[in-house]
Motif scaffolding. Sequence first.
Motif, PDB file in Angstrom:
ATOM      1  N   LEU A 165      27.397  41.973 135.644  1.00  0.00           N
ATOM      2  CA  LEU A 165      25.977  42.071 135.946  1.00  0.00           C
ATOM      3  C   LEU A 165      25.454  40.790 136.593  1.00  0.00           C
ATOM      4  CD1 LEU A 165      23.297  43.565 135.811  1.00  0.00           C
ATOM      5  CD2 LEU A 165      23.007  42.713 133.470  1.00  0.00           C
ATOM      6  N   THR A 166      25.780  39.645 136.015  1.00  0.00           N
ATOM      7  CA  THR A 166      25.297  38.381 136.585  1.00  0.00           C
ATOM      8  C   THR A 166      25.901  38.138 137.964  1.00  0.00           C
ATOM      9  OG1 THR A 166      27.012  37.171 135.364  1.00  0.00           O
ATOM     10  CG2 THR A 166      24.838  37.323 134.354  1.00  0.00           C
ATOM     11  N   SER A 167      27.176  38.487 138.148  1.00  0.00           N
ATOM     12  CA  SER A 167      27.802  38.313 139.465  1.00  0.00           C
ATOM     13  C   SER A 167      27.139  39.211 140.501  1.00  0.00           C
ATOM     14  CB  SER A 167      29.299  38.619 139.399  1.00  0.00           C
ATOM     15  OG  SER A 167      29.996  37.599 138.720  1.00  0.00           O
ATOM     16  N   ALA A 168      26.800  40.436 140.107  1.00  0.00           N
ATOM     17  CA  ALA A 168      26.142  41.353 141.044  1.00  0.00           C
ATOM     18  C   ALA A 168      24.774  40.824 141.456  1.00  0.00           C
ATOM     19  CB  ALA A 168      26.019  42.736 140.417  1.00  0.00           C
ATOM     20  N   LEU A 169      24.006  40.346 140.492  1.00  0.00           N
ATOM     21  CA  LEU A 169      22.669  39.828 140.802  1.00  0.00           C
ATOM     22  C   LEU A 169      22.751  38.564 141.665  1.00  0.00           C
ATOM     23  CD1 LEU A 169      20.902  40.315 137.344  1.00  0.00           C
ATOM     24  CD2 LEU A 169      20.591  41.671 139.431  1.00  0.00           C
ATOM     25  N   LEU A 170      23.633  37.650 141.299  1.00  0.00           N
ATOM     26  CA  LEU A 170      23.784  36.423 142.086  1.00  0.00           C
ATOM     27  C   LEU A 170      24.360  36.734 143.466  1.00  0.00           C
ATOM     28  CD1 LEU A 170      25.126  33.978 139.343  1.00  0.00           C
ATOM     29  CD2 LEU A 170      22.873  33.936 140.431  1.00  0.00           C
ATOM     30  N   GLY A 171      25.243  37.735 143.537  1.00  0.00           N
ATOM     31  CA  GLY A 171      25.795  38.128 144.829  1.00  0.00           C
ATOM     32  C   GLY A 171      24.735  38.665 145.766  1.00  0.00           C
ATOM     33  N   LEU A 172      23.814  39.456 145.237  1.00  0.00           N
ATOM     34  CA  LEU A 172      22.707  39.959 146.053  1.00  0.00           C
ATOM     35  C   LEU A 172      21.836  38.807 146.560  1.00  0.00           C
ATOM     36  CD1 LEU A 172      21.617  43.103 143.987  1.00  0.00           C
ATOM     37  CD2 LEU A 172      22.750  43.085 146.229  1.00  0.00           C
ATOM     38  N   CYS A 173      21.571  37.837 145.694  1.00  0.00           N
ATOM     39  CA  CYS A 173      20.788  36.663 146.113  1.00  0.00           C
ATOM     40  C   CYS A 173      21.528  35.870 147.191  1.00  0.00           C
ATOM     41  CB  CYS A 173      20.493  35.773 144.914  1.00  0.00           C
ATOM     42  SG  CYS A 173      19.409  36.513 143.685  1.00  0.00           S
ATOM     43  N   LEU A 174      22.854  35.757 147.040  1.00  0.00           N
ATOM     44  CA  LEU A 174      23.649  35.037 148.034  1.00  0.00           C
ATOM     45  C   LEU A 174      23.597  35.751 149.380  1.00  0.00           C
ATOM     46  CD1 LEU A 174      25.746  32.802 148.728  1.00  0.00           C
ATOM     47  CD2 LEU A 174      27.523  34.403 147.968  1.00  0.00           C
ATOM     48  N   ALA A 175      23.721  37.066 149.375  1.00  0.00           N
ATOM     49  CA  ALA A 175      23.674  37.830 150.623  1.00  0.00           C
ATOM     50  C   ALA A 175      22.326  37.675 151.318  1.00  0.00           C
ATOM     51  CB  ALA A 175      23.955  39.302 150.338  1.00  0.00           C
ATOM     52  N   ALA A 176      21.259  37.556 150.525  1.00  0.00           N
ATOM     53  CA  ALA A 176      19.918  37.455 151.103  1.00  0.00           C
ATOM     54  C   ALA A 176      19.626  36.067 151.666  1.00  0.00           C
ATOM     55  CB  ALA A 176      18.875  37.812 150.046  1.00  0.00           C
ATOM     56  N   THR A 177      20.303  35.044 151.135  1.00  0.00           N
ATOM     57  CA  THR A 177      19.970  33.662 151.529  1.00  0.00           C
ATOM     58  C   THR A 177      21.047  32.957 152.333  1.00  0.00           C
ATOM     59  OG1 THR A 177      20.834  32.782 149.428  1.00  0.00           O
ATOM     60  CG2 THR A 177      18.492  33.390 149.493  1.00  0.00           C
TER      61      THR A 177
END
Length: 381
Positions: A165-177
Motif C-alpha cells: 500500500l505505501t509503495s503504491a501511494l508513494l509510486g503514484l506521487c513519484l509518477a506525478a512529480t
Amino acid sequence: MPAPVRARVAVSLLYVIMSMPIGGWAARVPEIRRQVGADDALWGLANTVPSIGNLAGLCAIVLLAGRVSNRLLGVAGAALVLLTVPPLAASGSFAAVVLGLTTWALVSLVMAVPMGALALEVQRRYGRPLMGGFDACFGAGTLAGGLTGTLAAALDVRPWAQFALTSALLGLCLAATARWLPHEAGGGAGRPRGRFTRRVLPLTAMAFLSGYVSEAAVLWNAVYVSDTMGAGPVAGGVAYTVATTAGTVTLLAVDRVTARLGIVRMVRACTLFAAGGFGLCLLLGTPMAAVAGFVLLAVGMAGVNPALYTLAGHQEGLSPSEGVSMVELGQLPGASIAAPALIGALSGPAGLRLALTSIVVAVLLLGVLAGRLRPAGDRVW
C-alpha cells in the motif's frame, strides 16, 4: 507553482521514498523474523550479508555518477526501492529475506548519490542552504514509516500488505512529480580516478568519521542505556527514539544556522558541542546522562552531513554527483565496517562505556578536518 518550488517538492519526495520503508521495516522486524523462523544468530547474518549489496551499489554508482542523468538514476532507484520492499516483506524463507535485503541495499545506494546531487541542484537554484531541510525529510520519512508499521501491526495488517500500500501511494506521487526534478549542470572529472584530489580527500575522510559516529550511535545507543547502564530494554528503546527525534527536529534549524555562521564555522561549532556533551555524559555514567548524551550527540551531528554534501557539490573539476559519490565512498566503510567492528572489539577488554569514547575522538577529528575544507570558487555560506 514556481519551477524551483516544484523541484524542491520532487526531491523531498525522493528522500521520503528512501527513508519511509526503512522505518516501516524496523517496526515489522519481529513479525518478519517469526515469519521465516530466524533466531538471533541467523537474523544477525541476514543483516550482515547485505553489505555485499552496499559494496556492489557503491561500485555501480561510482562508475555511473557524472555519466548518466541524475533524473534517470533517481527515478529508477526510487522505483526499484518501492518494488523491492513488498516482496521482501512477503518472504517465506530465510534465503529470500537475505536476497531481498541485499537487493534493497544495492538499489538504495544507487539512488542515494543522484538524490543528493539533485538536492544540491535545487539548493543552487535557491541560492541559500537547503540540505538540512532535505535531511529532515529523510528523518520524517523514517518516523512516518515507523508509525505506519506500528499502526499496521496493531491492526493485524500483514507486512507485505502494508508495504504494498505505501509503495503504491508513494509510486503514484513519484509518477506525478518525476518531471519536476531538476537537470544537473554538466561538467566533471569523468573517470573515477580523477575524483581523488587533495581538496576532496579531507571531505572523504570526514565522511568516514561521520558514518562511523552516526552508525555507532544507532547500533549502541539502546544497548548502552539498557544493558551497560542497567536501565532496561524499554529505556533503551526510548533513548533511541528520543535521540532520533531530536536530531530530526534540529535539522529544521541547520540551514538557518549555516547561513548565519558559514559552513566551516557551523561544522566546528556542531562538532565541539557534540563531543563536549557526549563526552561529559559518558563521564557522569548514569542512565539519565546516557540518554542525554546520545540526544546531545544527535543534535550536534545534525549539521555535519548537510555540510559534507554541500561542500561535495562545490569541488573544482567535479560534478555534484561525482562529489557526492566521494562522500558515499567514505561513509560506507565508516558505517558498515568500522562502527560495529571497532566498538565491538574495544568493548570486550575495556567495556562499552570506554569503547564509546572513540565516538568523542571521531567527532573531535571531524572538527579539526573542517578547517581543511574549502569549496571551489565563491564562498559557500
